[in-house]
Motif scaffolding. Structure first.
Motif, PDB file in Angstrom:
ATOM      1  N   THR A  18      16.121  29.850  26.341  1.00 22.63           N
ATOM      2  CA  THR A  18      15.032  28.893  26.110  1.00 22.63           C
ATOM      3  C   THR A  18      14.817  28.720  24.609  1.00 22.63           C
ATOM      4  OG1 THR A  18      13.297  30.586  26.100  1.00 22.63           O
ATOM      5  CG2 THR A  18      13.960  29.689  28.247  1.00 22.63           C
ATOM      6  N   PRO A  19      14.083  27.701  24.175  1.00 18.52           N
ATOM      7  CA  PRO A  19      13.829  27.524  22.727  1.00 18.52           C
ATOM      8  C   PRO A  19      13.202  28.746  22.065  1.00 18.52           C
ATOM      9  CG  PRO A  19      13.254  25.531  23.905  1.00 18.52           C
ATOM     10  CD  PRO A  19      13.592  26.538  24.953  1.00 18.52           C
ATOM     11  N   LEU A  20      12.204  29.336  22.720  1.00 18.17           N
ATOM     12  CA  LEU A  20      11.570  30.518  22.141  1.00 18.17           C
ATOM     13  C   LEU A  20      12.527  31.710  22.154  1.00 18.17           C
ATOM     14  CD1 LEU A  20       9.014  31.722  20.921  1.00 18.17           C
ATOM     15  CD2 LEU A  20       8.231  32.255  23.244  1.00 18.17           C
ATOM     16  N   GLY A  21      13.292  31.844  23.228  1.00 12.83           N
ATOM     17  CA  GLY A  21      14.269  32.927  23.300  1.00 12.83           C
ATOM     18  C   GLY A  21      15.355  32.785  22.259  1.00 12.83           C
ATOM     19  N   HIS A  22      15.780  31.564  22.007  1.00 17.64           N
ATOM     20  CA  HIS A  22      16.799  31.324  20.976  1.00 17.64           C
ATOM     21  C   HIS A  22      16.253  31.671  19.591  1.00 17.64           C
ATOM     22  CE1 HIS A  22      20.282  29.510  19.071  1.00 17.64           C
ATOM     23  NE2 HIS A  22      19.461  28.842  18.279  1.00 17.64           N
ATOM     24  N   LEU A  24      13.978  33.942  18.922  1.00 17.08           N
ATOM     25  CA  LEU A  24      13.955  35.396  18.831  1.00 17.08           C
ATOM     26  C   LEU A  24      15.361  35.956  18.643  1.00 17.08           C
ATOM     27  CD1 LEU A  24      11.975  37.990  20.781  1.00 17.08           C
ATOM     28  CD2 LEU A  24      14.443  38.016  21.070  1.00 17.08           C
ATOM     29  N   ALA A  25      16.321  35.463  19.448  1.00 19.46           N
ATOM     30  CA  ALA A  25      17.691  35.977  19.371  1.00 19.46           C
ATOM     31  C   ALA A  25      18.300  35.743  17.997  1.00 19.46           C
ATOM     32  CB  ALA A  25      18.549  35.329  20.452  1.00 19.46           C
ATOM     33  N   SER A  26      18.039  34.585  17.415  1.00 20.83           N
ATOM     34  CA  SER A  26      18.587  34.275  16.098  1.00 20.83           C
ATOM     35  C   SER A  26      18.042  35.224  15.029  1.00 20.83           C
ATOM     36  CB  SER A  26      18.264  32.825  15.727  1.00 20.83           C
ATOM     37  OG  SER A  26      18.725  32.512  14.440  1.00 20.83           O
ATOM     38  N   ALA A  27      16.744  35.496  15.082  1.00 21.11           N
ATOM     39  CA  ALA A  27      16.129  36.399  14.099  1.00 21.11           C
ATOM     40  C   ALA A  27      16.653  37.824  14.257  1.00 21.11           C
ATOM     41  CB  ALA A  27      14.609  36.372  14.250  1.00 21.11           C
ATOM     42  N   GLU A  28      16.776  38.282  15.486  1.00 23.41           N
ATOM     43  CA  GLU A  28      17.244  39.647  15.713  1.00 23.41           C
ATOM     44  C   GLU A  28      18.715  39.809  15.358  1.00 23.41           C
ATOM     45  OE1 GLU A  28      16.253  41.711  19.250  1.00 23.41           O
ATOM     46  OE2 GLU A  28      14.233  40.889  19.370  1.00 23.41           O
ATOM     47  N   MET A  29      19.548  38.824  15.699  1.00 25.01           N
ATOM     48  CA  MET A  29      20.965  38.931  15.386  1.00 25.01           C
ATOM     49  C   MET A  29      21.188  38.975  13.878  1.00 25.01           C
ATOM     50  SD  MET A  29      22.648  39.435  18.050  1.00 25.01           S
ATOM     51  CE  MET A  29      24.179  39.405  17.141  1.00 25.01           C
ATOM     52  N   ASP A  30      20.380  38.258  13.140  1.00 29.83           N
ATOM     53  CA  ASP A  30      20.486  38.319  11.677  1.00 29.83           C
ATOM     54  C   ASP A  30      20.183  39.725  11.179  1.00 29.83           C
ATOM     55  OD1 ASP A  30      20.615  36.973   8.960  1.00 29.83           O
ATOM     56  OD2 ASP A  30      18.564  37.722   8.907  1.00 29.83           O
ATOM     57  N   TRP A  31      19.162  40.369  11.756  1.00 25.96           N
ATOM     58  CA  TRP A  31      18.828  41.735  11.345  1.00 25.96           C
ATOM     59  C   TRP A  31      19.923  42.714  11.742  1.00 25.96           C
ATOM     60  CZ3 TRP A  31      17.863  46.379  13.974  1.00 25.96           C
ATOM     61  CH2 TRP A  31      17.347  47.414  13.174  1.00 25.96           C
ATOM     62  N   TYR A  32      20.434  42.604  12.961  1.00 20.59           N
ATOM     63  CA  TYR A  32      21.501  43.501  13.394  1.00 20.59           C
ATOM     64  C   TYR A  32      22.752  43.327  12.544  1.00 20.59           C
ATOM     65  CZ  TYR A  32      19.191  45.303  17.588  1.00 20.59           C
ATOM     66  OH  TYR A  32      18.335  45.962  18.448  1.00 20.59           O
ATOM     67  N   ASP A  33      23.124  42.088  12.244  1.00 21.83           N
ATOM     68  CA  ASP A  33      24.310  41.853  11.421  1.00 21.83           C
ATOM     69  C   ASP A  33      24.173  42.507  10.056  1.00 21.83           C
ATOM     70  OD1 ASP A  33      25.486  40.408  13.438  1.00 21.83           O
ATOM     71  OD2 ASP A  33      25.029  38.439  12.587  1.00 21.83           O
ATOM     72  N   ARG A  34      22.984  42.404   9.456  1.00 20.08           N
ATOM     73  CA  ARG A  34      22.761  42.999   8.138  1.00 20.08           C
ATOM     74  C   ARG A  34      22.765  44.523   8.189  1.00 20.08           C
ATOM     75  NH1 ARG A  34      17.867  42.358   6.781  1.00 20.08           N
ATOM     76  NH2 ARG A  34      17.015  40.939   8.351  1.00 20.08           N
ATOM     77  N   THR A  35      22.360  45.078   9.314  1.00 16.46           N
ATOM     78  CA  THR A  35      22.184  46.529   9.403  1.00 16.46           C
ATOM     79  C   THR A  35      23.464  47.254   9.805  1.00 16.46           C
ATOM     80  OG1 THR A  35      19.863  46.170  10.024  1.00 16.46           O
ATOM     81  CG2 THR A  35      20.784  48.359  10.416  1.00 16.46           C
ATOM     82  N   VAL A  36      24.185  46.759  10.800  1.00 18.33           N
ATOM     83  CA  VAL A  36      25.336  47.492  11.333  1.00 18.33           C
ATOM     84  C   VAL A  36      26.569  47.385  10.453  1.00 18.33           C
ATOM     85  CG1 VAL A  36      24.491  47.161  13.682  1.00 18.33           C
ATOM     86  CG2 VAL A  36      26.212  45.578  12.766  1.00 18.33           C
ATOM     87  N   THR A  37      26.601  46.422   9.550  1.00 18.52           N
ATOM     88  CA  THR A  37      27.823  46.223   8.773  1.00 18.52           C
ATOM     89  C   THR A  37      28.166  47.421   7.890  1.00 18.52           C
ATOM     90  OG1 THR A  37      28.947  44.677   7.271  1.00 18.52           O
ATOM     91  CG2 THR A  37      26.611  45.103   6.854  1.00 18.52           C
ATOM     92  N   ASP A  38      27.166  48.206   7.492  1.00 18.50           N
ATOM     93  CA  ASP A  38      27.404  49.356   6.619  1.00 18.50           C
ATOM     94  C   ASP A  38      27.287  50.694   7.350  1.00 18.50           C
ATOM     95  OD1 ASP A  38      27.811  47.763   4.339  1.00 18.50           O
ATOM     96  OD2 ASP A  38      25.656  47.623   3.985  1.00 18.50           O
ATOM     97  N   ILE A  39      27.331  50.666   8.674  1.00 16.34           N
ATOM     98  CA  ILE A  39      27.293  51.907   9.452  1.00 16.34           C
ATOM     99  C   ILE A  39      28.714  52.231   9.900  1.00 16.34           C
ATOM    100  CG2 ILE A  39      26.389  53.057  11.507  1.00 16.34           C
ATOM    101  CD1 ILE A  39      23.948  51.303  11.356  1.00 16.34           C
ATOM    102  N   PHE A  40      29.201  53.413   9.540  1.00 23.56           N
ATOM    103  CA  PHE A  40      30.582  53.786   9.820  1.00 23.56           C
ATOM    104  C   PHE A  40      30.632  54.950  10.802  1.00 23.56           C
ATOM    105  CE2 PHE A  40      30.367  51.975   5.565  1.00 23.56           C
ATOM    106  CZ  PHE A  40      31.310  50.965   5.656  1.00 23.56           C
TER     107      PHE A  40
END
Length: 257
Positions: A18-22, A24-40
């Protein structure tokens, strides 16, 4: 009639389209992408919601989506993970605690399977926000408003008792929790204003945690040192004093004659 965990997760997965779900998903995916990239490490697991590929920016070779949601690679319960003790380097829980029957049991399992210094990433709905107030009006769609909405201070207390330490935290989604795209667009100004003036009122909280093991000390390599000798020339850790002594021996003999 209350919905079971599977049904609530599937409703929430559908709601993400849904529009609201999209939003939320966009904001969270941006945070996850920034966070997991430097976890080894070696092994990374995301529990539930394969629609949100929270591991896509991570570079571990072994990545797995598990849980009860439709589309996961491994079917299991969050309260009984089929992994050995201390075998996972990174575990991601996107809104898992919001729909778990026993959130504390899920966290105990997370502590069990994570390696010492392993990372735990959590996103969940903030009950002290406009999104939390939206729960008072469920309507016909149960997702996501029938979730647990675990308060962040309580969650941090649970994690502290299990030995987790916060690396960083962040709040997201300050916009109005409405489905009309026009009102969503008009409320985008609240993102900057909310992050500046009421940062703890975001609709979603994000936690980056590390598992600490008391009494454990990481041991680094022990380098062997060679004691220096007066008058010796050392090259690449090799003592050349004996070599120089042999080379100068003929000169000493001539001087004596």
């Amino acid at each position: 009639m209350p919905l079971n965990v599977d049904a609530r997760l599937n409703h929430f997965a559908d709601w993400l389209a849904t529009p609201l779900g999209h939003y939320l998903a966009s904001a969270e995916m941006d945070w996850y992408d920034r966070t997991v990239t430097d976890i080894f490490g070696y092994k990374a697991v995301q529990l539930e919601l394969p629609q949100l590929d929270c591991l896509r920016a991570n570079r571990m070779a072994w990545r797995l989506h598990a849980g009860q949601s439709a589309g996961v690679a491994l079917r299991c319960m969050g309260e009984a993970l089929p992994f050995a003790n201390q075998s996972i380097d990174l575990l991601i829980l996107p809104h898992v605690l919001d729909f778990a029957a026993n959130p504390q049991a899920v966290l105990r399992e997370a502590e069990r399977v994570l390696m010492p210094e392993g990372r735990l990433l959590i996103t969940g709905f903030n009950p002290w926000s406009l999104w939390g107030l939206r729960r008072l009006k469920n309507g016909v769609n149960p997702a996501p408003w029938r979730g647990n909405f675990v308060a962040l201070p309580r969650l941090k207390d649970w994690l502290s008792l299990l030995g987790f330490e916060t690396i960083r935290g962040e709040f997201l989604c300050y916009g109005l929790p409405v489905q009309r795209e026009k009102w969503l667009s008009r409320s985008r100004f609240l993102e900057d204003a909310g992050d500046r003036w009421w940062p703890a009122a975001g609709g979603v909280y994000c936690l980056d945690m590390v598992k600490r093991v008391h009494g454990m000390r990481l041991i680094g390599p022990k380098w062997r040192t060679v004691p220096a000798v007066a008058g010796a020339v050392t090259v690449a850790g090799v003592d050349k004093s004996n070599v120089l002594e042999k080379e100068l021996q003929p000169e000493k003999t001539q001087l004596k004659k």
